[in-house]
Design an enzyme around this catalytic site. Sequence first.
Site, PDB file in Angstrom:
ATOM      1  N   THR A 160      34.153  -2.148  80.067  1.00 53.35           N
ATOM      2  CA  THR A 160      33.947  -2.325  78.623  1.00 53.35           C
ATOM      3  C   THR A 160      35.328  -2.469  77.984  1.00 53.35           C
ATOM      4  O   THR A 160      35.882  -3.561  77.945  1.00 53.35           O
ATOM      5  CB  THR A 160      33.155  -1.155  78.012  1.00 53.35           C
ATOM      6  OG1 THR A 160      33.731   0.080  78.435  1.00 53.35           O
ATOM      7  CG2 THR A 160      31.701  -1.211  78.436  1.00 53.35           C
ATOM      8  N   LYS A 186      34.265   2.575  86.082  1.00 55.39           N
ATOM      9  CA  LYS A 186      34.800   2.135  84.806  1.00 55.39           C
ATOM     10  C   LYS A 186      34.942   3.346  83.912  1.00 55.39           C
ATOM     11  O   LYS A 186      34.181   4.323  84.004  1.00 55.39           O
ATOM     12  CB  LYS A 186      33.912   1.072  84.161  1.00 55.39           C
ATOM     13  CG  LYS A 186      32.495   1.494  83.788  1.00 55.39           C
ATOM     14  CD  LYS A 186      32.315   2.244  82.488  1.00 55.39           C
ATOM     15  CE  LYS A 186      32.912   1.490  81.323  1.00 55.39           C
ATOM     16  NZ  LYS A 186      32.773   2.347  80.064  1.00 55.39           N
ATOM     17  N   THR A 197      33.248   9.367  79.992  1.00 60.80           N
ATOM     18  CA  THR A 197      32.540   8.118  79.849  1.00 60.80           C
ATOM     19  C   THR A 197      32.913   7.276  81.003  1.00 60.80           C
ATOM     20  O   THR A 197      33.907   6.612  80.983  1.00 60.80           O
ATOM     21  CB  THR A 197      32.930   7.340  78.620  1.00 60.80           C
ATOM     22  OG1 THR A 197      32.164   7.829  77.572  1.00 60.80           O
ATOM     23  CG2 THR A 197      32.526   5.904  78.680  1.00 60.80           C
ATOM     24  N   ASN A 409      38.688   1.689  68.490  1.00 63.30           N
ATOM     25  CA  ASN A 409      37.477   2.412  68.151  1.00 63.30           C
ATOM     26  C   ASN A 409      37.055   2.262  66.692  1.00 63.30           C
ATOM     27  O   ASN A 409      35.920   2.610  66.339  1.00 63.30           O
ATOM     28  CB  ASN A 409      37.632   3.890  68.515  1.00 63.30           C
ATOM     29  CG  ASN A 409      37.553   4.084  70.010  1.00 63.30           C
ATOM     30  OD1 ASN A 409      36.480   4.059  70.601  1.00 63.30           O
ATOM     31  ND2 ASN A 409      38.704   4.262  70.646  1.00 63.30           N
ATOM     32  N   SER A 414      31.840  -4.225  66.368  1.00 62.72           N
ATOM     33  CA  SER A 414      32.007  -5.596  65.892  1.00 62.72           C
ATOM     34  C   SER A 414      33.102  -6.354  66.618  1.00 62.72           C
ATOM     35  O   SER A 414      33.238  -7.543  66.427  1.00 62.72           O
ATOM     36  CB  SER A 414      32.301  -5.593  64.394  1.00 62.72           C
ATOM     37  OG  SER A 414      33.419  -4.786  64.103  1.00 62.72           O
TER      38      SER A 414
END
Length: 414
Positions: A160, A186, A197, A409, A414
């Site tokens: 990501t 990841k 995460t 962040n 968007s």
Amino acid sequence: MEIIKGGVTAASGFKAAGAYAGFKKLKDNQFKEEINDMAMVVSDKPCNIAGTFTTNVVKAAPVQWDMDVVYNNKVAKAVVVNSGIANAATGAEGMKACDDTAKIVADAFGIDKKEVLIGSTGVIGYEIPMEKIDKGVGLLKEKLSDTIEAGTIASKAIMTTDTVNKEVAVKVIIDGKEVTIGGMCKGSGMIHPNMCTMLCYITTDANITSEMLQKALSSVVPDTFNMVSVDGDTSTNDTVLVLANGEAGNKAIDSENDDYKTFAEALLYVCTEFSKKMAGDGEGATALFEVTVKGAKSKDEAKVLAKSVVSSSLVKAMIYGHDANSGRILCALGYSGVKFDPEKVDLFFESKVGKIQIAKDGKVLSIDEDFATKILSEEAVTAICDMKMGEAEATAWGCDLTYDYVKINGDYRS
């Protein structure tokens, strides 16, 4: 132990692939091949499996699905992952998406849906578009390969905000047989101890029971993934899965014997390397920040102290500014909750250019600031905290805190 090139396809009997299914938005001058957003790993044989998962009460649908497969089915053949949508906070629709995904994969490979493990990473709150899953599974099946390159493509497809893909592989000898452990992961942001995460998929051709596999994974996670912190946020999607297909042909590891110890040590190395890679690739980071606490009364206290320092926003900002401010480290140790004598603590900074002591017996030292700045300007920096209270030690990993972390962040959706 031999460190080798590769990742999830390094072990015998595993294939992998990456493909673009449309989960991520394409930007100017990007091609679909450059921004793959689905990955798959498939074993030729059914695998014994083990897993550890997020401690966050809010668990994403794929986490709940995988927990059921690991704890109740204990066998799997395929893993499918999408990057771009987390499928978290999606309620019953999220669980249905997992079931539908598993059915699509199961039908494609003629297996049971409970032999399918599912991963999702990305933005929370969005539902999975099943037409993209259907499309992606078809593409992935066509591209599956056991080459090192295929494993690398898969590792890039699950990224990501990661800036680099993360792969590790090693070989060890067990029962006279060559056993390989490899994987991909990841993780870059929303990372904090008690898992992070991260999605991590480890494959091995070792012949090991699911019970011993789970024991090995559970034994190494506390000293590796649970010692990483980038930003103090524990994710909804954290998942570590290990799949063992037994193709190495060693005698089954079914107890904590010497073969088990060899396997567990190799798994520890793999998970440690992944922890370092994630910490060093923290969102916006310019440096891997390692904190080693020595001389603590117990291992548990050493861990708490190390985590306190590596998680401190002020310390992380200090690393970014290359400023050897020992007061911030002493402060972070002091509010950790561990009782110690502050007038015994010695502090050091170290990197590949050298080592410098910045505090002795709790007193800040006058130092060569230029040399300290050089040490802190490297891509990997270590703070050493000697508590002089006992013999225990622990290491935690993090990164510096930069302007870019806020930029990344501030507009993540968007």
